[in-house]
Design a protein around this motif. Structure first.
Motif, PDB file in Angstrom:
ATOM      1  N   UNK A  48      36.822  28.307  21.320  1.00  0.00           N
ATOM      2  CA  UNK A  48      37.114  27.037  21.990  1.00  0.00           C
ATOM      3  C   UNK A  48      38.399  27.184  22.791  1.00  0.00           C
ATOM      4  N   UNK A  49      38.332  26.863  24.098  1.00  0.00           N
ATOM      5  CA  UNK A  49      39.451  27.158  25.006  1.00  0.00           C
ATOM      6  C   UNK A  49      40.368  25.975  25.286  1.00  0.00           C
ATOM      7  N   UNK A  50      40.077  24.791  24.741  1.00  0.00           N
ATOM      8  CA  UNK A  50      40.933  23.634  24.993  1.00  0.00           C
ATOM      9  C   UNK A  50      42.347  23.839  24.475  1.00  0.00           C
ATOM     10  N   UNK A  51      43.287  23.040  24.985  1.00  0.00           N
ATOM     11  CA  UNK A  51      44.701  23.232  24.622  1.00  0.00           C
ATOM     12  C   UNK A  51      45.050  22.653  23.257  1.00  0.00           C
ATOM     13  N   UNK A  68      39.614  13.545  21.459  1.00  0.00           N
ATOM     14  CA  UNK A  68      38.573  12.989  22.320  1.00  0.00           C
ATOM     15  C   UNK A  68      38.483  13.602  23.703  1.00  0.00           C
ATOM     16  N   UNK A  69      39.562  14.201  24.190  1.00  0.00           N
ATOM     17  CA  UNK A  69      39.521  14.849  25.501  1.00  0.00           C
ATOM     18  C   UNK A  69      38.546  16.025  25.508  1.00  0.00           C
ATOM     19  N   UNK A  70      38.320  16.596  24.311  1.00  0.00           N
ATOM     20  CA  UNK A  70      37.619  17.877  24.238  1.00  0.00           C
ATOM     21  C   UNK A  70      36.305  17.840  23.458  1.00  0.00           C
ATOM     22  N   UNK A  71      35.842  16.668  23.053  1.00  0.00           N
ATOM     23  CA  UNK A  71      34.612  16.614  22.254  1.00  0.00           C
ATOM     24  C   UNK A  71      33.456  17.334  22.960  1.00  0.00           C
ATOM     25  N   UNK A  72      33.239  16.985  24.225  1.00  0.00           N
ATOM     26  CA  UNK A  72      32.116  17.549  24.967  1.00  0.00           C
ATOM     27  C   UNK A  72      32.305  19.048  25.186  1.00  0.00           C
ATOM     28  N   UNK A 417      38.852  17.719  30.148  1.00  0.00           N
ATOM     29  CA  UNK A 417      39.761  18.821  30.503  1.00  0.00           C
ATOM     30  C   UNK A 417      38.963  20.062  30.893  1.00  0.00           C
ATOM     31  N   UNK A 418      38.015  19.880  31.784  1.00  0.00           N
ATOM     32  CA  UNK A 418      37.141  20.963  32.237  1.00  0.00           C
ATOM     33  C   UNK A 418      37.933  22.041  32.961  1.00  0.00           C
ATOM     34  N   UNK A 419      37.653  23.304  32.633  1.00  0.00           N
ATOM     35  CA  UNK A 419      38.317  24.428  33.295  1.00  0.00           C
ATOM     36  C   UNK A 419      37.251  25.321  33.921  1.00  0.00           C
TER      37      UNK A 419
END
Length: 632
Positions: A48-51, A68-72, A417-419
């Motif tokens: 998982x790459x989220x911050x 919640x920013x990263x659930x999806x 927070x799509x990258x």
């Protein structure tokens, strides 16, 4: 990934005592939000790459907590070996451990990667079942991470007074006065942006954040800087000497905190400091100040627990209250940045029309009627964001981006927070919403802006959602409020227009922003989270205004400006409190094609027209020069 988990479980089993669980947090030794490549341990073990997030590995399970920013995003990135735990919906990690692991379970942590706050909270949660935190002597993830990035030796750079606005001597004097007020004889400073701000230095140890991996200890007569000495040139070393700061090796902080605890930490030169304090006075107080949110547990356990002042670092607020030079720099940086965003929109509009036959930024076509016969040409989320970076890079004082650009089309825009990745990102589509959230680091300021656009014919639903986000954005930006108001109290203003339609968003509404420092800066924020009650908003702080709406699998909308908090001129002054308001310093238009004008009040429409006039006037000279160059 399976091999990694198996290897970690083998290490857990052979550990003394054997570990029933291992915690792998996102943070580094400084509790940073953004970390260097070699510190992305949680990303390495989970994929998982989220911050933000925390991994928990037990003998037979692997769970990942995120917000919640990263659930999806987490749903898409985690393999079937992992179970996603949604913060705010599922039990917190300490509660889950207490409820699901056996009595006397041993939970392994690297004490360097866990804050004092977190460790103490977990210990309290584990008490009822006799579970315990076990500090590992090495980080177990590092032992199985074969291709971990090497240590880099990026130079420490002095941030000059023309941009910092305050001398190190001045900052140290204020800090030492705070120590006296709190009856402390020393402070351990671990947050990277606080060390950089205090000593007026910058670096490049963490992508997008101009900071140095370093600690600081300040006492009433001494100041220390702990860093890999290979990063310090002779000129920078002289700068530290001139400011009465002793440079020591990064690893020496551990033994020096032990010396600090026993009042035996001495600098090579016992000198009188700028505020007239001498070393003899250091014995007056017993307390050592450590910020429980940013100081790691490994340093805390070297102190006498009854002689520690566990309180937020005084530098957090001092850094957030921008001085006049910083405020002026931020305004100038945002003008250049706004011009770059406008250039990007002009370029993007032309490309979308020429390559895809789109109706464009201003016009509403029923649909894309034709695609020009340029089969080799296409725009992707990454090639578009690269072009945006090139416009910024041409601006004065540019030093890089302030975070990875969120360049997202259609369903990808719904990932908060799509990258985008070059090999797997989407092609731009004139029939879909395009959202870009981006920012830059300039020597005179840090920027962060989001705009959402559509180059074809947006649906009525998309327009209604965009307009609700815009109404909330305007409502917050136009707020006036008494001194003492915190960001939790204001968060609702941005949500009410969405709530009227039964809509909402899962992220906060605003964060502070640094002066050529971190793009996310506390201690204040505008959010529904209880933490936003901790610090009142104050004049000369910066804060973003960024409501949004995200429809999974379809589209996402966000609008974001940076604001400066200033004193408000009100007709009355109830309670003699004084009132505050916001000043927008971000300059880029909102797409009128996406606005349902019938939903705006006359006041909102008036504000929008005035803002667009200002955008044109403020950015005119830069854009005019650019157009002249293009045409010549």
């Amino acid at each position: 990934m399976g091999d990694t988990l198996a290897e970690l479980r083998a290490l857990m089993a052979s550990h003394s005592p054997p570990l029933d669980a291992l915690v792998v947090p996102s943070e580094d030794y400084h509790q940073s939000e953004y970390v260097s490549a070699r510190d992305k341990r949680r990303q390495f073990v989970s994929g998982f790459t989220g911050s933000a997030g925390l991994a928990l590995i037990t003998t037979n399970e692997a769970r990942l907590w995120t917000d919640g920013r990263y659930f999806l995003q987490a749903t898409q990135e985690l393999s079937d070996q992992w179970i996603l735990m949604r913060m705010g919906e599922d039990p917190a990690v300490d509660i889950w451990i207490a409820d699901n692991l056996s009595e006397d379970a041993a939970v392994g942590i690297d004490p360097w990667c866990i804050s004092i706050d977190t460790a103490q909270k977990w210990e309290n949660a584990f008490v009822r079942k006799g579970q315990k935190l076990v500090q590992t002597s090495t980080n177990l993830v590092d032992e199985v991470w074969k291709n971990r990035a090497p240590v880099e030796t990026n130079p420490v750079i002095v941030h000059p007074m023309e941009f910092s606005g305050r001398s190190v001597a001045d900052k140290l004097k204020d800090l030492r006065e705070k120590l006296i007020q709190e009856k402390a004889r020393g402070i351990i400073i671990t947050a990277l942006d606080e060390v950089a701000w205090l000593y007026n230095i910058r670096g490049s140890d963490v992508s997008y954040c101009p900071v140095v991996h370093a600690y600081a200890i300040v006492t009433s007569s001494s100041a220390f800087f702990y860093v890999d000495k290979r990063k310090v040139s002779s000129e920078v070393n002289l700068y530290f000497e001139e400011n009465g700061i002793e440079v020591r090796e990064y690893s020496a902080v551990s033994s020096d905190v032990t010396l600090l605890a026993s009042n035996k930490l001495n600098s090579k030169k016992a000198e009188t400091t700028g505020n007239g304090t001498t070393e003899a006075e250091e014995n007056n107080y017993d307390l050592i100040w450590a910020d429980p949110g940013s100081c790691c547990y490994a340093l805390y356990i070297k102190l006498n627990s009854d002689k520690v002042l566990l309180q937020q670092s005084p530098l957090a607020l001092a850094k957030a209250l921008k001085n006049p030079v910083e405020l002026e720099g931020l305004k100038k940086a945002h003008i250049r940045d706004g011009a770059a965003v406008v250039q990007y929109l002009v370029w993007l509009d032309k490309q979308m029309q020429e390559i895809y036959g789109a109706s464009g930024y201003f016009l509403e076509g029923e649909e894309v009627t034709k695609k020009k016969q340029l089969q080799t040409l296409k725009l992707t989320e990454v090639t578009a964001s690269d072009k945006l970076e090139s416009f910024r890079a041409a601006k004065e004082h540019f030093r890089g981006l302030s975070f990875p650009t969120i360049s997202s089309v259609g369903p990808n825009a719904a990932i908060i927070h799509y990258a985008p990745q070059a090999e797997a990102c989407a092609e731009l589509n004139p029939d879909s919403i395009y959202l870009f959230d981006s920012g830059a680091q300039y020597l005179d300021g840090t920027t962060d802006i989001t705009r959402t656009v559509h180059f074809g014919k947006p649906s009525e639903h998309e327009k209604a959602c965009y307009t609700a986000v815009l109404k909330g954005h305007i409502a917050l930006g136009n707020a006036r409020f008494p001194n003492g108001t915190n960001g939790n109290a204001l968060d609702i203003l941005a949500r009410v227009p969405l709530w009227k339609n039964g809509l909402d968003y899962r992220h906060g509404t605003g964060h502070g922003i640094g002066s050529y420092l971190n793009v996310h800066e506390g201690p204040h924020l505008i959010s529904f989270r209880p933490h936003a009650r901790n610090v009142p908003l104050q004049s000369s702080m910066t804060v973003t205004d960024e409501p949004g709406y995200y429809e999974d699998g379809s589209f996402g909308i966000r609008l974001e400006n940076v604001l400066i908090i200033k004193e408000a001129d009100t007709k009355f002054n109830f309670g003699d409190k004084g009132y505050l308001s916001f000043e927008h310093i971000t300059w880029a238009p909102y797409q009128t094609k996406l606005i349902d004008l019938s939903l705006l009040t006359p006041e909102e429409l008036g504000w929008l027209n005035a803002y667009h006039t200002k955008c044109r006037d403020i950015c005119f000279n830069i854009l005019n020069a650019w157009l002249h160059i293009r045409q010549s």
